[in-house]
Design a protein around this motif. Structure first.
Motif, PDB file in Angstrom:
ATOM      1  N   UNK A 246       0.824  -1.217   0.000  1.00 31.79           N
ATOM      2  CA  UNK A 246       0.000   0.000   0.000  1.00 31.79           C
ATOM      3  C   UNK A 246       0.857   1.266   0.000  1.00 31.79           C
ATOM      4  N   UNK A 247       2.080   1.136   0.488  1.00 33.59           N
ATOM      5  CA  UNK A 247       2.973   2.300   0.526  1.00 33.59           C
ATOM      6  C   UNK A 247       3.255   2.857  -0.868  1.00 33.59           C
ATOM      7  N   UNK A 248       3.352   1.995  -1.859  1.00 29.10           N
ATOM      8  CA  UNK A 248       3.634   2.447  -3.235  1.00 29.10           C
ATOM      9  C   UNK A 248       2.539   3.420  -3.677  1.00 29.10           C
ATOM     10  N   UNK A 249       1.301   3.030  -3.392  1.00 35.33           N
ATOM     11  CA  UNK A 249       0.146   3.847  -3.763  1.00 35.33           C
ATOM     12  C   UNK A 249       0.222   5.211  -3.048  1.00 35.33           C
ATOM     13  N   UNK A 250       0.594   5.177  -1.779  1.00 42.72           N
ATOM     14  CA  UNK A 250       0.644   6.423  -1.006  1.00 42.72           C
ATOM     15  C   UNK A 250       1.777   7.326  -1.485  1.00 42.72           C
ATOM     16  N   UNK A 251       2.891   6.738  -1.879  1.00 43.55           N
ATOM     17  CA  UNK A 251       3.997   7.558  -2.394  1.00 43.55           C
ATOM     18  C   UNK A 251       3.545   8.359  -3.617  1.00 43.55           C
ATOM     19  N   UNK A 252       2.659   7.767  -4.411  1.00 45.66           N
ATOM     20  CA  UNK A 252       2.179   8.458  -5.609  1.00 45.66           C
ATOM     21  C   UNK A 252       1.145   9.509  -5.207  1.00 45.66           C
ATOM     22  N   UNK A 253       0.208   9.110  -4.325  1.00 45.43           N
ATOM     23  CA  UNK A 253      -0.847  10.042  -3.913  1.00 45.43           C
ATOM     24  C   UNK A 253      -0.265  11.267  -3.201  1.00 45.43           C
ATOM     25  N   UNK A 254       0.770  11.075  -2.408  1.00 49.71           N
ATOM     26  CA  UNK A 254       1.331  12.170  -1.604  1.00 49.71           C
ATOM     27  C   UNK A 254       2.639  12.673  -2.190  1.00 49.71           C
ATOM     28  N   UNK A 255       2.742  12.659  -3.526  1.00 49.46           N
ATOM     29  CA  UNK A 255       4.031  12.964  -4.158  1.00 49.46           C
ATOM     30  C   UNK A 255       4.383  14.449  -4.146  1.00 49.46           C
ATOM     31  N   UNK A 256       3.418  15.310  -3.860  1.00 48.52           N
ATOM     32  CA  UNK A 256       3.635  16.747  -4.033  1.00 48.52           C
ATOM     33  C   UNK A 256       4.436  17.370  -2.875  1.00 48.52           C
ATOM     34  N   UNK A 257       5.691  16.943  -2.768  1.00 49.63           N
ATOM     35  CA  UNK A 257       6.596  17.566  -1.790  1.00 49.63           C
ATOM     36  C   UNK A 257       6.701  16.835  -0.469  1.00 49.63           C
ATOM     37  N   UNK A 258       5.946  15.768  -0.273  1.00 50.41           N
ATOM     38  CA  UNK A 258       5.957  15.080   1.026  1.00 50.41           C
ATOM     39  C   UNK A 258       7.012  13.977   1.055  1.00 50.41           C
TER      40      UNK A 258
ATOM     41  N   UNK B  55       3.975   2.594  19.118  1.00 47.16           N
ATOM     42  CA  UNK B  55       4.522   1.877  17.962  1.00 47.16           C
ATOM     43  C   UNK B  55       5.341   2.828  17.094  1.00 47.16           C
ATOM     44  N   UNK B  56       6.135   2.259  16.212  1.00 43.89           N
ATOM     45  CA  UNK B  56       6.870   3.066  15.232  1.00 43.89           C
ATOM     46  C   UNK B  56       5.926   3.305  14.054  1.00 43.89           C
ATOM     47  N   UNK B  57       5.951   4.509  13.497  1.00 41.21           N
ATOM     48  CA  UNK B  57       5.035   4.797  12.390  1.00 41.21           C
ATOM     49  C   UNK B  57       5.725   5.594  11.300  1.00 41.21           C
ATOM     50  N   UNK B  58       5.156   5.492  10.114  1.00 35.84           N
ATOM     51  CA  UNK B  58       5.619   6.310   9.000  1.00 35.84           C
ATOM     52  C   UNK B  58       4.679   7.500   8.869  1.00 35.84           C
ATOM     53  N   UNK B  59       5.254   8.682   8.574  1.00 33.73           N
ATOM     54  CA  UNK B  59       4.435   9.877   8.386  1.00 33.73           C
ATOM     55  C   UNK B  59       5.018  10.648   7.204  1.00 33.73           C
ATOM     56  N   UNK B  60       4.141  11.248   6.389  1.00 32.11           N
ATOM     57  CA  UNK B  60       4.606  12.074   5.264  1.00 32.11           C
ATOM     58  C   UNK B  60       4.640  13.532   5.707  1.00 32.11           C
ATOM     59  N   UNK B  61       5.810  14.173   5.525  1.00 33.85           N
ATOM     60  CA  UNK B  61       5.970  15.571   5.946  1.00 33.85           C
ATOM     61  C   UNK B  61       6.580  16.380   4.790  1.00 33.85           C
ATOM     62  N   UNK B  62       6.004  17.557   4.554  1.00 33.34           N
ATOM     63  CA  UNK B  62       6.557  18.463   3.531  1.00 33.34           C
ATOM     64  C   UNK B  62       7.456  19.471   4.248  1.00 33.34           C
ATOM     65  N   UNK B  63       8.730  19.472   3.929  1.00 35.84           N
ATOM     66  CA  UNK B  63       9.696  20.348   4.605  1.00 35.84           C
ATOM     67  C   UNK B  63       9.924  21.616   3.755  1.00 35.84           C
TER      68      UNK B  63
END
Ligand code: BEZ
Length: 201
Positions: A91-103, A118-126
């Motif tokens: 599912x991560x592949x799909x999210x990388x595409x959906x959230x591609x705009x700088x995250x 727990x350890x988690x992944x989060x998308x952050x735009x810097x």
């Protein structure tokens, strides 16, 4: 840094030997999941706060007129309330595409509402991504949101879905609720101006 972060994100190998991983959502992922997940529950992360500082060229705006969406900014002792999803690695592949705009993908500790840590992944735009808009006062951000729309719909719907869900979660988020207050005020002022204009013709 280019706003297209797909290739950079797919180089990250931190979760490659995991069959499943936790994802922390703090923006549209709080209210909408267009992907398969195994578990979904409220959660929070510490040391980050939500800000409407990222430009959206692909969802709530266009390349010519980007909208404004949230990213996370470091702030010691802040607690950001959001939604956690247990997802499979695919599912991560799909999210990388959906959230591609700088995250970009980050790894953080996350507290689930049942007490698990727990350890988690989060998308952050810097700030170094091309789509970053940065700080502005909340009234100006509300004006910007009121005037923006993109392929995923009006920018105001993004803000209002977010505030509805934050209320359901009992989250305090002064920045986001202050922008909502201004947005609703602007809408009332615009409606009154339209009424005056019609009355004058
Ligand atoms: C989120 O909801 O966490 C999110 C949504 C879009 C881009 C990055 C994060």
């Amino acid at each position: 840094m280019s706003a297209d972060t797909i290739a950079v994100n797919q180089q990250m190998s931190h979760f490659d030997d995991h069959a499943e991983l936790w994802l922390f959502g703090y923006g549209s992922l709080i209210y909408k999941a267009d992907f398969a997940y195994l578990e979904r529950r409220p959660a929070s992360i510490r040391g980050w706060t939500r800000r409407f500082w990222q430009g959206s060229h692909d969802h709530r705006g266009t390349p010519e007129a980007p909208g404004r969406v949230v990213t996370l900014v470091e702030q010691p002792d802040a607690v950001c309330v959001g939604m956690a999803y247990l997802i499979s690695l695919d599912t991560l592949q799909h999210l990388d595409v959906r959230e591609k705009n700088g995250y970009l993908r980050f790894v953080t500790e996350m507290q689930l509402d049942d007490g698990r840590q727990v350890e988690a992944l989060v998308y952050i735009a810097t700030p170094d991504n091309e789509a970053y808009l940065g700080p502005a006062d909340e009234r100006e951000i509300a004006r910007h949101i009121a005037a923006s729309a993109g392929p995923s719909g009006p920018n105001r719907d993004y803000l209002l879905h977010l505030t509805d869900t934050l209320r359901e979660l009992g989250a305090r988020d002064t920045h986001v609720f202050e922008i909502e207050r201004h947005l609703l005020e602007i809408a009332t002022e615009e409606a009154a101006a339209r009424t005056r204009k019609h009355a004058a013709v």
